[in-house]
Design a protein around this motif. Structure first.
Motif, mmCIF file in Angstrom:
data_model
loop_
_atom_site.group_PDB
_atom_site.id
_atom_site.type_symbol
_atom_site.label_atom_id
_atom_site.label_comp_id
_atom_site.label_asym_id
_atom_site.label_seq_id
_atom_site.Cartn_x
_atom_site.Cartn_y
_atom_site.Cartn_z
ATOM 1 N N HIS A 77 -9.040 -22.110 48.532
ATOM 2 C CA HIS A 77 -8.372 -21.016 48.586
ATOM 3 C C HIS A 77 -8.492 -20.207 47.480
ATOM 4 N N PRO A 78 -8.598 -18.782 47.377
ATOM 5 C CA PRO A 78 -9.039 -18.180 46.119
ATOM 6 C C PRO A 78 -8.139 -18.319 45.120
ATOM 7 N N LYS A 79 -7.064 -18.694 45.399
ATOM 8 C CA LYS A 79 -6.241 -19.138 44.111
ATOM 9 C C LYS A 79 -6.484 -20.290 43.499
ATOM 10 N N VAL A 80 -6.831 -21.319 44.368
ATOM 11 C CA VAL A 80 -7.093 -22.666 43.823
ATOM 12 C C VAL A 80 -8.302 -22.562 43.100
ATOM 13 N N LEU A 81 -9.374 -21.863 43.525
ATOM 14 C CA LEU A 81 -10.481 -21.557 42.740
ATOM 15 C C LEU A 81 -10.378 -20.743 41.480
ATOM 16 N N ALA A 82 -9.457 -20.057 41.441
ATOM 17 C CA ALA A 82 -9.323 -19.522 40.435
ATOM 18 C C ALA A 82 -8.650 -20.350 39.210
ATOM 19 N N LEU A 83 -7.944 -21.261 39.723
ATOM 20 C CA LEU A 83 -7.147 -22.211 38.785
ATOM 21 C C LEU A 83 -8.037 -22.933 37.940
ATOM 22 N N ARG A 84 -9.347 -23.058 38.371
ATOM 23 C CA ARG A 84 -10.332 -23.900 37.780
ATOM 24 C C ARG A 84 -10.750 -23.530 36.272
ATOM 25 N N SER A 85 -10.581 -22.099 36.282
ATOM 26 C CA SER A 85 -10.941 -21.403 35.004
ATOM 27 C C SER A 85 -9.933 -21.428 34.040
ATOM 28 N N LEU A 86 -8.665 -21.977 34.236
ATOM 29 C CA LEU A 86 -7.454 -21.811 33.326
ATOM 30 C C LEU A 86 -7.592 -23.124 32.705
ATOM 31 N N PHE A 87 -8.304 -24.069 33.018
ATOM 32 C CA PHE A 87 -8.020 -25.475 32.454
ATOM 33 C C PHE A 87 -8.411 -25.255 30.889
ATOM 34 N N LYS A 88 -7.706 -26.229 30.189
ATOM 35 C CA LYS A 88 -7.959 -26.346 28.684
ATOM 36 C C LYS A 88 -9.374 -27.095 28.551
ATOM 37 N N PRO A 89 -10.365 -26.745 27.722
ATOM 38 C CA PRO A 89 -11.628 -27.396 27.766
ATOM 39 C C PRO A 89 -11.446 -28.880 27.741
ATOM 40 N N GLU A 90 -10.410 -29.595 26.980
ATOM 41 C CA GLU A 90 -10.435 -30.989 26.814
ATOM 42 C C GLU A 90 -10.010 -31.800 28.242
ATOM 43 N N VAL A 91 -9.506 -30.989 29.164
ATOM 44 C CA VAL A 91 -9.113 -31.705 30.275
ATOM 45 C C VAL A 91 -10.128 -32.302 30.953
ATOM 46 N N LYS A 92 -9.927 -33.589 31.320
ATOM 47 C CA LYS A 92 -11.079 -34.344 31.923
ATOM 48 C C LYS A 92 -11.102 -34.060 33.546
ATOM 49 N N LYS A 93 -12.177 -34.292 34.085
ATOM 50 C CA LYS A 93 -12.667 -33.832 35.322
ATOM 51 C C LYS A 93 -11.694 -34.511 36.436
ATOM 52 N N GLN A 94 -11.055 -35.703 36.352
ATOM 53 C CA GLN A 94 -10.379 -36.348 37.414
ATOM 54 C C GLN A 94 -8.795 -35.814 37.093
ATOM 55 N N ASP A 95 -8.748 -35.375 35.761
ATOM 56 C CA ASP A 95 -7.302 -34.506 35.758
ATOM 57 C C ASP A 95 -7.150 -33.374 36.207
ATOM 58 N N ARG A 96 -8.125 -32.627 36.213
ATOM 59 C CA ARG A 96 -8.258 -31.404 36.599
ATOM 60 C C ARG A 96 -8.247 -31.490 38.426
ATOM 61 N N THR A 97 -8.777 -32.474 38.949
ATOM 62 C CA THR A 97 -8.698 -32.599 40.337
ATOM 63 C C THR A 97 -7.438 -32.944 40.892
ATOM 64 N N ASN A 98 -6.578 -33.840 40.092
ATOM 65 C CA ASN A 98 -5.037 -34.214 40.503
ATOM 66 C C ASN A 98 -4.311 -33.011 40.082
ATOM 67 N N ALA A 99 -4.419 -32.283 39.125
ATOM 68 C CA ALA A 99 -3.715 -31.016 38.942
ATOM 69 C C ALA A 99 -3.620 -30.111 39.914
ATOM 70 N N ILE A 100 -5.150 -29.946 40.571
ATOM 71 C CA ILE A 100 -5.285 -28.966 41.635
ATOM 72 C C ILE A 100 -4.614 -29.301 43.043
ATOM 73 N N ILE A 101 -4.595 -30.772 43.122
ATOM 74 C CA ILE A 101 -3.775 -31.252 44.328
ATOM 75 C C ILE A 101 -2.483 -31.021 44.255
ATOM 76 N N ARG A 102 -2.034 -31.247 43.167
ATOM 77 C CA ARG A 102 -0.388 -31.194 42.659
ATOM 78 C C ARG A 102 -0.231 -29.712 42.743
ATOM 79 N N TYR A 103 -0.817 -28.675 42.467
ATOM 80 C CA TYR A 103 -1.001 -27.233 42.551
ATOM 81 C C TYR A 103 -0.586 -26.837 44.145
ATOM 82 N N ILE A 104 -1.579 -27.490 44.946
ATOM 83 C CA ILE A 104 -1.318 -27.144 46.375
ATOM 84 C C ILE A 104 -0.312 -27.881 47.021
ATOM 85 N N HIS A 105 0.194 -29.058 46.704
ATOM 86 C CA HIS A 105 1.317 -29.421 47.128
ATOM 87 C C HIS A 105 2.618 -28.722 46.651
ATOM 88 N N GLY A 106 2.699 -28.203 45.525
ATOM 89 C CA GLY A 106 3.659 -27.369 44.947
ATOM 90 C C GLY A 106 4.941 -28.078 44.675
#
Length: 290
Positions: free
Chosen positions: A167-196
């Motif tokens: 989804h465009p909003k999910v793809l846009a989310l990727r650019s908002l992560f702080k640099p120190e956030v690890k890859k798996q934490d980003r993936t988990n955060a995206i899933i939680r964002y979708i679940h809401g």
């Protein structure tokens, strides 16, 4: 799961493939061969503890049997050598039985390949089992369920999540992560964002991962995106006992189905497919795995 898994490949691993594998979580790999550069790249993974196995592609089980011990007893059966390809894909039951018209009857590109990929996965995953595929990929798998319609629903939800991650909003989310956030934490955060759905404490932690407040993803956003985009192929390792499986499958964008057939409810299932414009193929071969 990415933890405790092995990546299995059918061809020699080249440098490009090794670089992709280097990025993902995995405990090991098995393949018929490795280029020198690929081998050096993989040896560096997991601080040198990555398991690299080379398989003999010509190996055959000379006994042609499988043995499993349970409670001191040995269960013996023949190896499942059933081949799944264009020759074994079966017959259309919703439109006609002319196998040559299969490409015409199926509704979107790569349909036959998607059905084959979904069906192959059933041979190696715990029954009861249903699989969703799209564009040459397995995108939803539900294994080991007691109820087949629950398999359809679970695999459908996984497929739906695969789509919503685009989804465009999910793809846009990727650019908002702080640099120190690890890859798996980003993936988990995206899933939680979708679940809401968050607890208050979880939401505070989730917000701390971003440089600014992400735009909300509403239920209407998700419903509209799924309705406009989701298109899948479905495979079942045994027959559908009731038409409710088709009613649920239709909610997840299923356009064609491959299954063994053989249920007393076959005609009701076929009729339900016709109502939804779903093409169904019978193989006459069950793929139970326990």
């Amino acid at each position: 799961s990415s933890f405790g898994d092995f990546i299995a490949l059918s061809h020699t691993v080249d440098e490009c493939t090794a670089l992709e594998i280097k990025k993902v979580i995995s405990d090991g790999i098995v393949a018929p061969g490795y280029s020198p550069k690929a081998l050096e790249i993989l040896k560096q993974k997991r601080k040198g503890n990555y398991l690299i196995l080379q398989v003999d592609p010509s190996y055959q089980n000379s006994q042609d049997v499988e043995i499993r011990e349970i409670f001191g007893m040995s269960l013996v059966q023949q190896v499942n050598n059933y081949r799944i390809n264009r020759q074994t894909i079966g017959k259309i039951v919703t439109n006609n039985n002319d196998k040559n018209k299969l490409d015409e009857a199926l509704n979107f590109s790569n349909s036959i390949d998607n059905l084959i990929i979904a069906n192959i996965s059933l041979k190696y995953a715990q029954s009861n089992n249903v699989a969703f595929a799209h564009d040459g990929q397995l995108i939803g798998l539900a294994a080991g369920q007691q109820n087949r319609v629950d398999c359809v629903r679970l695999a459908g939800e996984k497929a739906k999540m695969w789509w919503l991650r685009r989804h465009p909003k999910v793809l846009a989310l990727r650019s908002l992560f702080k640099p120190e956030v690890k890859k798996q934490d980003r993936t988990n955060a995206i899933i939680r964002y979708i679940h809401g759905k968050f607890t208050n404490e979880e939401y505070d932690y989730w917000l701390s991962l971003f440089t600014e407040l992400p735009e909300s993803l509403t239920q209407q956003d998700k419903d509209e995106f799924v309705k406009e985009n989701i298109v899948c192929s479905l495979a079942s390792d045994a027959f559908f006992p009731f038409r409710d499986n088709i009613d649920v499958a239709a909610q997840y964008g299923v356009k064609n189905i491959i299954q063994p057939g053989g249920s007393q409810a076959d005609q009701a299932v076929i009729d339900a497919c016709s109502l939804y414009g779903i093409t169904m193929v019978f193989t006459d071969s069950r793929l139970f795995y326990h």
